[in-house]
Design a protein around this motif. Structure first.
Motif, PDB file in Angstrom:
ATOM      1  N   CYS A 172     -10.386 -50.554 102.427  1.00  0.00           N
ATOM      2  CA  CYS A 172     -11.284 -50.142 101.350  1.00  0.00           C
ATOM      3  C   CYS A 172     -11.299 -51.190 100.232  1.00  0.00           C
ATOM      4  O   CYS A 172     -10.484 -52.113 100.214  1.00  0.00           O
ATOM      5  N   HIS A 173     -12.227 -51.025  99.323  1.00  0.00           N
ATOM      6  CA  HIS A 173     -12.398 -51.959  98.210  1.00  0.00           C
ATOM      7  C   HIS A 173     -11.417 -51.615  97.092  1.00  0.00           C
ATOM      8  O   HIS A 173     -11.650 -50.687  96.321  1.00  0.00           O
ATOM      9  N   ARG A 174     -10.325 -52.358  97.025  1.00  0.00           N
ATOM     10  CA  ARG A 174      -9.356 -52.137  95.963  1.00  0.00           C
ATOM     11  C   ARG A 174      -9.806 -52.901  94.724  1.00  0.00           C
ATOM     12  O   ARG A 174     -10.061 -54.108  94.797  1.00  0.00           O
ATOM     13  N   CYS A 175      -9.928 -52.203  93.604  1.00  0.00           N
ATOM     14  CA  CYS A 175     -10.410 -52.843  92.386  1.00  0.00           C
ATOM     15  C   CYS A 175      -9.580 -52.377  91.192  1.00  0.00           C
ATOM     16  O   CYS A 175      -8.839 -51.395  91.280  1.00  0.00           O
ATOM     17  N   ALA A 176      -9.719 -53.083  90.092  1.00  0.00           N
ATOM     18  CA  ALA A 176      -8.863 -52.842  88.922  1.00  0.00           C
ATOM     19  C   ALA A 176      -9.230 -51.539  88.220  1.00  0.00           C
ATOM     20  O   ALA A 176     -10.403 -51.226  88.041  1.00  0.00           O
ATOM     21  N   LYS A 177      -8.199 -50.794  87.807  1.00  0.00           N
ATOM     22  CA  LYS A 177      -8.451 -49.602  86.989  1.00  0.00           C
ATOM     23  C   LYS A 177      -8.061 -49.832  85.531  1.00  0.00           C
ATOM     24  O   LYS A 177      -8.272 -48.955  84.697  1.00  0.00           O
ATOM     25  N   ASN A 178      -7.489 -51.019  85.231  1.00  0.00           N
ATOM     26  CA  ASN A 178      -7.131 -51.323  83.840  1.00  0.00           C
ATOM     27  C   ASN A 178      -7.498 -52.769  83.502  1.00  0.00           C
ATOM     28  O   ASN A 178      -7.488 -53.652  84.368  1.00  0.00           O
ATOM     29  N   SER A 179      -7.857 -52.971  82.249  1.00  0.00           N
ATOM     30  CA  SER A 179      -8.166 -54.327  81.762  1.00  0.00           C
ATOM     31  C   SER A 179      -7.669 -54.442  80.330  1.00  0.00           C
ATOM     32  O   SER A 179      -8.398 -54.860  79.435  1.00  0.00           O
ATOM     33  N   ASN A 180      -6.399 -54.079  80.139  1.00  0.00           N
ATOM     34  CA  ASN A 180      -5.855 -53.956  78.791  1.00  0.00           C
ATOM     35  C   ASN A 180      -5.458 -55.281  78.146  1.00  0.00           C
ATOM     36  O   ASN A 180      -5.230 -55.323  76.943  1.00  0.00           O
ATOM     37  N   ASN A 181      -5.363 -56.344  78.923  1.00  0.00           N
ATOM     38  CA  ASN A 181      -5.084 -57.658  78.326  1.00  0.00           C
ATOM     39  C   ASN A 181      -5.527 -58.769  79.279  1.00  0.00           C
ATOM     40  O   ASN A 181      -6.049 -58.501  80.367  1.00  0.00           O
ATOM     41  N   ASP A 182      -5.312 -60.023  78.868  1.00  0.00           N
ATOM     42  CA  ASP A 182      -5.783 -61.166  79.654  1.00  0.00           C
ATOM     43  C   ASP A 182      -5.175 -61.200  81.050  1.00  0.00           C
ATOM     44  O   ASP A 182      -5.862 -61.516  82.035  1.00  0.00           O
ATOM     45  N   VAL A 183      -3.884 -60.889  81.150  1.00  0.00           N
ATOM     46  CA  VAL A 183      -3.208 -60.956  82.454  1.00  0.00           C
ATOM     47  C   VAL A 183      -3.818 -59.945  83.419  1.00  0.00           C
ATOM     48  O   VAL A 183      -4.108 -60.259  84.583  1.00  0.00           O
ATOM     49  N   ALA A 184      -4.057 -58.724  82.947  1.00  0.00           N
ATOM     50  CA  ALA A 184      -4.637 -57.684  83.805  1.00  0.00           C
ATOM     51  C   ALA A 184      -6.053 -58.058  84.245  1.00  0.00           C
ATOM     52  O   ALA A 184      -6.428 -57.861  85.402  1.00  0.00           O
ATOM     53  N   VAL A 185      -6.837 -58.601  83.321  1.00  0.00           N
ATOM     54  CA  VAL A 185      -8.209 -59.003  83.654  1.00  0.00           C
ATOM     55  C   VAL A 185      -8.207 -60.104  84.704  1.00  0.00           C
ATOM     56  O   VAL A 185      -8.952 -60.053  85.692  1.00  0.00           O
ATOM     57  N   LEU A 186      -7.352 -61.118  84.521  1.00  0.00           N
ATOM     58  CA  LEU A 186      -7.296 -62.221  85.474  1.00  0.00           C
ATOM     59  C   LEU A 186      -6.768 -61.763  86.832  1.00  0.00           C
ATOM     60  O   LEU A 186      -7.226 -62.238  87.874  1.00  0.00           O
ATOM     61  N   ASP A 187      -5.820 -60.829  86.822  1.00  0.00           N
ATOM     62  CA  ASP A 187      -5.308 -60.277  88.083  1.00  0.00           C
ATOM     63  C   ASP A 187      -6.429 -59.541  88.826  1.00  0.00           C
ATOM     64  O   ASP A 187      -6.567 -59.645  90.047  1.00  0.00           O
ATOM     65  N   GLU A 191      -8.214 -60.542  92.496  1.00  0.00           N
ATOM     66  CA  GLU A 191      -8.389 -59.629  93.626  1.00  0.00           C
ATOM     67  C   GLU A 191      -9.843 -59.594  94.097  1.00  0.00           C
ATOM     68  O   GLU A 191     -10.112 -59.546  95.301  1.00  0.00           O
ATOM     69  N   GLU A 192     -10.787 -59.628  93.160  1.00  0.00           N
ATOM     70  CA  GLU A 192     -12.195 -59.611  93.543  1.00  0.00           C
ATOM     71  C   GLU A 192     -12.593 -60.896  94.268  1.00  0.00           C
ATOM     72  O   GLU A 192     -13.418 -60.879  95.188  1.00  0.00           O
ATOM     73  N   ILE A 193     -12.009 -62.016  93.871  1.00  0.00           N
ATOM     74  CA  ILE A 193     -12.260 -63.275  94.582  1.00  0.00           C
ATOM     75  C   ILE A 193     -11.768 -63.158  96.024  1.00  0.00           C
ATOM     76  O   ILE A 193     -12.457 -63.559  96.980  1.00  0.00           O
ATOM     77  N   ASN A 194     -10.578 -62.595  96.191  1.00  0.00           N
ATOM     78  CA  ASN A 194     -10.041 -62.402  97.543  1.00  0.00           C
ATOM     79  C   ASN A 194     -10.889 -61.421  98.346  1.00  0.00           C
ATOM     80  O   ASN A 194     -11.085 -61.601  99.554  1.00  0.00           O
ATOM     81  N   ASN A 195     -11.399 -60.369  97.676  1.00  0.00           N
ATOM     82  CA  ASN A 195     -12.286 -59.425  98.357  1.00  0.00           C
ATOM     83  C   ASN A 195     -13.528 -60.125  98.895  1.00  0.00           C
ATOM     84  O   ASN A 195     -13.986 -59.856 100.006  1.00  0.00           O
ATOM     85  N   THR A 196     -14.076 -61.027  98.097  1.00  0.00           N
ATOM     86  CA  THR A 196     -15.277 -61.751  98.497  1.00  0.00           C
ATOM     87  C   THR A 196     -15.002 -62.699  99.659  1.00  0.00           C
ATOM     88  O   THR A 196     -15.710 -62.685 100.669  1.00  0.00           O
ATOM     89  N   ILE A 197     -13.958 -63.522  99.519  1.00  0.00           N
ATOM     90  CA  ILE A 197     -13.705 -64.589 100.495  1.00  0.00           C
ATOM     91  C   ILE A 197     -13.083 -64.057 101.782  1.00  0.00           C
ATOM     92  O   ILE A 197     -13.561 -64.369 102.889  1.00  0.00           O
ATOM     93  N   PHE A 198     -12.039 -63.246 101.647  1.00  0.00           N
ATOM     94  CA  PHE A 198     -11.250 -62.861 102.823  1.00  0.00           C
ATOM     95  C   PHE A 198     -11.660 -61.521 103.437  1.00  0.00           C
ATOM     96  O   PHE A 198     -11.117 -61.134 104.477  1.00  0.00           O
TER      97      PHE A 198
END
Length: 402
Positions: A172-187, A191-198
């Motif tokens: 399934c499409h695993r996606c972020a449920k939090n974006s509380n700071n820069d590290v979480a957003v980049l993480d 994951e979305e880049i990996n979803n696209t490519i792999f």
């Protein structure tokens, strides 16, 4: 003579990094340009599967391996129990490993199965194996979720539609449920880049999707047959290799969302990446002995997966390419050389591939402003390299921030 040696090193390093760049650029372009989906379904439509398709509702076992997950597990399970799917057709089991008595008490009050193993050395693979030993009922499919995963009420309805088509393995499409700071957003972006490519791009060419570790659904008997083969820290990569060796196609479902909590501090990010890097190296060495057989039998998925394990991690690739570009440019200007041209071409190719792989809704000025944190995070990944032990099976737990 010394110039020839330096030049050979320059070319060898460029080729090594270019191989990873070409791979991700190719699949990034596929995700944009190749709209037709290639189906591999027909090879799985055996008589048994066709008979199963006549069911309106399959039965599902939902597994939550939970190691020291007191902060998130109760909420995740409660949310899952809000499914629109018939209650008689799914059952939730939590493998509680090193969780507090208060948490176990709350879980025991829910209509689920609570398993409490005692492991000398904990791991997700051991937790899943323990559950399969203890649960005696039979199901059609099994779903693996992490303790922090939250799904929508129609999750099983959507999944049931895909399972009815005959797929035995679904990511399934695993996606972020939090974006509380820069590290979480980049993480989350990573994951979305990996979803696209792999995942998405691979399925569009008829290749198997990569597994992530959660948000996974498998034919029950297929999973039961393979889960006891797992022994490494990267149980998802190891399971994926076993399935691909058996020529089981893994379907990616971008519209079935599993919301995952992203790491939001640098220490947890470093521990998480150490686990991933260790798993990647372990998987590469585990898969290499089977590669000749895969080549002889034309198992493209397995060959492709082995190549994936040899790739440089994307964030390390882009920062590494930039650093080498600066050094080579400075070196070339001093000695009147033109070696830097190919390096800048490589750097821009890496940037282009990652940009194309980011979903359009995430390509904003706000998001790209957070890229200033990337060098620090990548430096922590480089610090992990001496810690990688391909024979280490110790579980590296990533805690959730409060």
């Amino acid at each position: 003579m010394i110039w020839q040696i330096i030049h050979i090193i320059d070319i060898a390093l460029w080729l090594f990094m270019a191989a990873s760049t070409v791979y991700i650029l190719f699949f990034a372009l596929v995700s944009i340009l190749w709209k037709k989906r290639v189906s591999r379904l027909t090879s799985y439509l055996t008589g048994q599967v066709l008979a199963m398709r006549k069911k309106d509702f399959f039965s599902y076992l939902i597994l939550y391996p939970a190691y020291n997950e007191d902060r998130v597990i109760v909420n995740s399970v409660q949310k899952f129990l809000e499914q629109y799917y018939p209650y008689s057709c799914f059952h939730v089991a939590v493998i509680s490993d090193h969780m507090q008595p208060e948490t176990n008490h709350k879980l025991s009050e829910l209509p689920i199965t609570l398993l409490q193993p005692v492991f000398e050395k904990s791991s997700k693979a051991k937790a899943m194996q323990y559950a399969m030993d203890q649960i005696k009922d039979d199901y059609d499919f099994i779903v693996i979720l992490d303790a922090d995963n939250v799904v929508e009420p129609h999750f099983l309805e959507q999944l049931n539609t895909e399972c009815a088509k005959g797929y035995k393995a679904i990511q399934c499409h695993r996606c972020a449920k939090n974006s509380n700071n820069d590290v979480a957003v980049l993480d989350g972006i990573s994951e979305e880049i990996n979803n696209t490519i792999f995942r998405k791009a691979h399925n569009r060419l008829g290749l198997s999707s990569a597994l992530i570790g959660s948000g996974m659904c498998f034919d029950y008997e297929l999973f039961k047959e393979n889960v006891f083969k797992l022994s490494s820290v990267g149980e998802d990569k190891e399971l994926e290799a076993h399935l691909l060796l058996q020529k089981v196609f893994i379907k990616y479902e971008p519209d079935i969302h599993v919301f995952d909590e992203k790491v939001s501090n640098k220490d947890n990010f470093q521990k998480q990446r150490l686990r991933w890097m260790t798993a990647q190296i372990q998987s590469l060495f585990m898969q290499l002995p089977h590669l000749p057989y895969a080549i002889r039998t034309g198992n493209i998925d397995y060959i492709n997966k082995t190549i994936q394990q040899a790739l440089i991690p994307r964030s390390m690739l882009v920062v590494g390419a930039f650093v080498v570009c600066i050094f080579i440019t400075f070196f070339s200007l001093i000695f009147s050389l033109n070696w830097y041209i190919k390096w800048w071409c490589l750097f821009f190719a890496v940037c282009a591939s990652l940009y194309l792989a980011i979903p359009k809704q995430l390509r904003s000025h706000t998001v790209f402003g957070k890229m200033l944190s990337v060098p620090t995070l990548v430096w922590r990944m480089f610090q992990n390299i001496p810690k990688i032990n391909r024979k280490d099976t110790d579980f590296i737990h990533t805690s959730h921030d409060k």
